[in-house]
Write a protein that holds these residues in place. Structure first.
Motif, PDB file in Angstrom:
ATOM      1  N   SER A 263       7.769   2.674   5.025  1.00 53.97           N
ATOM      2  CA  SER A 263       8.666   3.732   4.480  1.00 53.97           C
ATOM      3  C   SER A 263       7.896   4.351   5.927  1.00 53.97           C
ATOM      4  N   THR A 264       8.770   5.029   6.419  1.00 57.32           N
ATOM      5  CA  THR A 264       8.241   5.901   7.563  1.00 57.32           C
ATOM      6  C   THR A 264       8.734   7.890   6.890  1.00 57.32           C
ATOM      7  N   GLY A 265       7.950   9.016   7.386  1.00 57.01           N
ATOM      8  CA  GLY A 265       8.243  10.215   6.844  1.00 57.01           C
ATOM      9  C   GLY A 265      10.271  10.646   8.037  1.00 57.01           C
TER      10      GLY A 265
ATOM     11  N   HIS B  46      13.065   8.179  12.995  1.00 57.84           N
ATOM     12  CA  HIS B  46      12.901   7.664  13.370  1.00 57.84           C
ATOM     13  C   HIS B  46      11.609   7.279  13.894  1.00 57.84           C
ATOM     14  N   GLY B  47      11.210   7.126  12.636  1.00 59.06           N
ATOM     15  CA  GLY B  47       9.707   7.248  12.992  1.00 59.06           C
ATOM     16  C   GLY B  47       8.707   5.947  13.241  1.00 59.06           C
ATOM     17  N   GLY B  48       9.139   5.190  12.795  1.00 54.04           N
ATOM     18  CA  GLY B  48       8.602   3.644  13.626  1.00 54.04           C
ATOM     19  C   GLY B  48       9.194   2.834  12.739  1.00 54.04           C
TER      20      GLY B  48
ATOM     21  N   TYR C  13       1.071  -1.146   0.198  1.00 54.58           N
ATOM     22  CA  TYR C  13      -0.026  -0.471   0.240  1.00 54.58           C
ATOM     23  C   TYR C  13       1.128   1.524  -0.494  1.00 54.58           C
ATOM     24  N   SER C  14       0.789   2.201  -0.641  1.00 55.08           N
ATOM     25  CA  SER C  14       1.393   3.385  -1.046  1.00 55.08           C
ATOM     26  C   SER C  14       0.597   4.882  -1.136  1.00 55.08           C
ATOM     27  N   THR C  15       0.639   5.702  -0.614  1.00 54.77           N
ATOM     28  CA  THR C  15      -0.002   6.532  -0.898  1.00 54.77           C
ATOM     29  C   THR C  15       0.752   7.985  -1.527  1.00 54.77           C
TER      30      THR C  15
ATOM     31  N   LYS D 257      -7.006  16.512  -0.278  1.00 53.49           N
ATOM     32  CA  LYS D 257      -6.422  17.721   0.556  1.00 53.49           C
ATOM     33  C   LYS D 257      -5.399  16.715   1.352  1.00 53.49           C
ATOM     34  N   MET D 258      -4.523  15.477   1.364  1.00 55.76           N
ATOM     35  CA  MET D 258      -3.538  14.836   1.576  1.00 55.76           C
ATOM     36  C   MET D 258      -2.179  14.837   0.647  1.00 55.76           C
ATOM     37  N   HIS D 259      -2.916  15.132  -0.074  1.00 50.56           N
ATOM     38  CA  HIS D 259      -2.274  15.462  -2.178  1.00 50.56           C
ATOM     39  C   HIS D 259      -1.136  13.853  -2.327  1.00 50.56           C
TER      40      HIS D 259
ATOM     41  N   THR E 214       4.305   3.864   7.429  1.00 46.89           N
ATOM     42  CA  THR E 214       3.608   3.305   9.101  1.00 46.89           C
ATOM     43  C   THR E 214       2.679   4.539   8.944  1.00 46.89           C
ATOM     44  N   ARG E 215       2.238   4.600   9.918  1.00 46.33           N
ATOM     45  CA  ARG E 215       1.025   5.331  10.582  1.00 46.33           C
ATOM     46  C   ARG E 215       0.448   5.450  11.971  1.00 46.33           C
ATOM     47  N   PHE E 216       1.647   6.606  12.554  1.00 42.84           N
ATOM     48  CA  PHE E 216       2.111   6.613  14.196  1.00 42.84           C
ATOM     49  C   PHE E 216       2.542   4.949  14.570  1.00 42.84           C
TER      50      PHE E 216
HETATM   51  C1  FMN Z   1      -1.595  10.103   9.324  1.00 43.06           C
HETATM   52  C2  FMN Z   1      -0.489   9.965   8.953  1.00 43.06           C
HETATM   53  C3  FMN Z   1       0.534   9.504  10.475  1.00 43.06           C
HETATM   54  C4  FMN Z   1       1.896   9.460   9.889  1.00 43.06           C
HETATM   55  N1  FMN Z   1       2.653   8.276  10.879  1.00 43.06           N
HETATM   56  C5  FMN Z   1       4.263   8.960  10.666  1.00 43.06           C
HETATM   57  C6  FMN Z   1       5.161   8.289  12.063  1.00 43.06           C
HETATM   58  O1  FMN Z   1       4.072   7.616  12.425  1.00 43.06           O
HETATM   59  N2  FMN Z   1       6.151   8.411  11.431  1.00 43.06           N
HETATM   60  C7  FMN Z   1       6.955   8.508  10.403  1.00 43.06           C
HETATM   61  O2  FMN Z   1       8.384   8.611  10.418  1.00 43.06           O
HETATM   62  N3  FMN Z   1       5.603   8.766   9.224  1.00 43.06           N
HETATM   63  C8  FMN Z   1       4.295   9.445   9.804  1.00 43.06           C
HETATM   64  N4  FMN Z   1       4.423  10.055   8.603  1.00 43.06           N
HETATM   65  C9  FMN Z   1       4.632   9.687   6.868  1.00 43.06           C
HETATM   66  C10 FMN Z   1       4.166   7.770   6.060  1.00 43.06           C
HETATM   67  O3  FMN Z   1       4.842   7.319   6.870  1.00 43.06           O
HETATM   68  C11 FMN Z   1       4.828   9.095   5.069  1.00 43.06           C
HETATM   69  O4  FMN Z   1       4.540   9.511   4.522  1.00 43.06           O
HETATM   70  C12 FMN Z   1       5.293   7.099   4.523  1.00 43.06           C
HETATM   71  O5  FMN Z   1       6.095   6.978   4.805  1.00 43.06           O
HETATM   72  C13 FMN Z   1       5.604   7.909   3.288  1.00 43.06           C
HETATM   73  O6  FMN Z   1       5.569   6.249   2.107  1.00 43.06           O
HETATM   74  P1  FMN Z   1       4.536   6.512   0.430  1.00 43.06           P
HETATM   75  O7  FMN Z   1       4.805   7.305  -0.500  1.00 43.06           O
HETATM   76  O8  FMN Z   1       4.531   4.876   0.095  1.00 43.06           O
HETATM   77  O9  FMN Z   1       3.362   6.504   0.923  1.00 43.06           O
HETATM   78  C14 FMN Z   1       2.575   9.476   8.925  1.00 43.06           C
HETATM   79  C15 FMN Z   1       1.638  10.470   7.678  1.00 43.06           C
HETATM   80  C16 FMN Z   1       0.499  10.234   7.859  1.00 43.06           C
HETATM   81  C17 FMN Z   1      -0.635  10.597   6.706  1.00 43.06           C
END
Ligand code: FMN
Length: 282
Positions: free
Chosen positions: A116-118, A121-123, A11-13, A52-54, A81-83
């Protein structure tokens, strides 16, 4: 024998996990011992929310269904990751697997994960281990990545991924793209995972063959045993035991078949035999 199947499911946003998934496919194809199919997990957010999330437009990759999971021998599952845990979209797929759970259809299938994380150390690790209960309840085998790449010890640059699975650091605004190091680690994960799936499939084929041979041998033993226990079939007529003597044998087979009537009858026959012996040794 058909090759075992590895499904790479993501899954990827914003596209980072999708890019990573392609390296996993490449790696899994490397040993040449598995067939690989790429799927994405269906979106659950509305168009409005995604706008809205682009969010990035979805790639032209078929969507996985819960039932289809049963066709895979191994699954490489990727999500952002989500939180610090899995996104609802992945949860929704697994929440639809009740039927597969009841029929044990996913039991024994291997699963590797990628992330993937933002932030750095995002989890990524917590996202992996908070997903483990799904695998445990299905009896699936989690295949961690370990440390097969020197890039995983590189502290000079930011490198996503951990022993739990390969990964991308997307940046807080998603502007970072997967680096060649992250893609290489993902490729290695695909390759290692394909090797594990291949070994397990070969092992279970050997086991199936051994079981078939054993049950064939057992069946012929049973036929031989039945022949030797059936005096009418194997003994000359003059040597056949009198009907009364052969009763315990008949009783024993019936009792083995688990009928309570036969068990009662067996008790009666035993009493008769004991009485016979007592009389003989008086
Ligand atoms: C609701 C929400 C919660 C998120 N929680 C985290 C988080 O806990 N730690 C983090 O590093 N990134 C967090 N992110 C960032 C996403 O992990 C990041 O957008 C994603 O890894 C990008 O991967 P993608 O391009 O495949 O969607 C969050 C993003 C959203 C929308």
């Amino acid at each position: 024998m058909a090759k075992p199947k590895v499904f790479v499911i993501y899954y990827s946003t914003y596209g980072h996990v999708h890019t990573l998934s392609q390296s996993l496919v490449k790696g899994a194809l490397k040993p040449g011992t598995v067939d690989v199919e790429l799927y994405q997990i269906a979106e659950t957010l509305s168009e409005d929310t995604l706008e809205k999330m682009h969010a990035a437009p979805k790639a032209n990759v078929p969507e996985i269904t819960a039932d289809k999971l049963a066709d895979a021998d191994g699954i490489l599952l990727g999500f952002p990751t989500r939180f610090g845990t899995a996104p609802a979209q992945v949860k929704a797929l697994f929440d639809a697997t009740g039927k597969l759970w009841a029929s044990k259809a996913l039991q024994g299938k291997s699963v590797g994960m990628f992330f993937s994380t933002g932030s750095q150390h995002g989890g990524q690790e917590s996202t992996a281990y908070t997903f483990l209960p799904h695998l445990a309840h299905h009896g699936m085998i989690y295949v961690p990545l370990g440390y097969p790449s020197a890039h995983m010890f590189d502290n000079d640059t930011i490198v996503g991924g951990s022993a739990w699975g390969s990964g991308v650091i997307a940046g807080p605004d998603g502007s970072l793209q997967p680096t060649y190091k992250e893609l290489e680690i993902a490729e290695i994960q695909g390759e290692k995972f394909a090797q594990v799936v291949t070994k397990l499939a070969a092992g279970s084929e050997q086991k199936d063959n051994a079981e078939k041979q054993q049950s064939a041998a057992k069946a012929s033993e049973n036929v031989a045993a039945a022949d030797s226990q059936n005096p009418a079939a194997s003994a000359p007529a003059q040597l056949a035991k009198p009907a009364a003597d052969s009763a315990p044998q008949a009783d024993a087979s019936a009792a083995a078949a688990g009928t309570s009537a036969a068990a009662k009858e067996k008790g009666g026959t035993m009493r008769k035999l004991v009485a016979k012996f007592k009389k003989a040794f008086k």
